[in-house]
Design an enzyme around this catalytic site. Structure first.
Site, PDB file in Angstrom:
ATOM      1  CG  ASP A   1      44.824  34.483  40.046  1.00  0.00           C
ATOM      2  OD1 ASP A   1      44.651  35.316  40.956  1.00  0.00           O
ATOM      3  OD2 ASP A   1      45.950  34.220  39.584  1.00  0.00           O
TER       4      ASP A   1
ATOM      5  CG  ASP B   1      46.181  39.513  41.136  1.00  0.00           C
ATOM      6  OD1 ASP B   1      47.011  39.449  42.060  1.00  0.00           O
ATOM      7  OD2 ASP B   1      45.771  38.514  40.514  1.00  0.00           O
TER       8      ASP B   1
END
Length: 150
Positions: free
Chosen positions: A113, A129
């Protein structure tokens, strides 16, 4: 033609997700931050072994079992609803995002991430995401506006 378009969108989404994740790993130290847009957006490299807000942290088996099930269901609905644009868009984005994060989990045991919002407290996230989130919003709109479900 829509099947080909769906495939192209999925492949482009996965490639964008994976290429950017690889760039972050190669250029930002784990835990470090690079300001992109002051007070708005930074890149912070983290390893996420859970989901949003670190839910299910350390439960890789859960994602390795759940993701293929979600993909099978999404592909089935995509096939069934191919002619309906909102379903087509939402499901295509969901499949791309799910595959992007699934590749990370299988390859590394965690998801990379990097996007961190500076203007609000929000979990750090990635391109997959974004694809998943937008896909679910579009799918929700499809369900709400579907005359067959009313």
């Amino acid at each position: 033609m829509k099947k080909l378009l769906s495939l192209v969108i999925i492949v482009v989404g996965i490639i964008a997700d994976q290429v950017f994740k690889n760039w972050v790993v190669a250029n930002i130290q784990l835990g470090d931050t690079k300001k992109i847009w002051p007070d708005v957006l930074s890149l912070t490299y983290i390893k996420n072994d859970g989901a949003a807000w670190s839910s299910f942290s350390g439960q890789q088996w859960f994602f390795l079992v759940l993701t293929p099930i979600v993909l099978i269901v999404a592909l089935w609905f995509l096939w069934k609803k191919m002619g309906q644009n909102w379903y087509f868009a939402g499901l295509t984005l969901i499949i791309a995002g799910a595959l992007g994060n699934f590749i990370d989990r299988v390859r590394q045991g965690f998801v990379v991430d990097m996007f961190q919002t500076e203007f609000m407290d929000f979990p750090i996230f990635n391109i997959a995401d974004i694809l998943l989130s937008v896909g679910f919003v579009v799918l929700f709109i499809a369900i709400l506006t579907d005359k067959e479900t009313k």
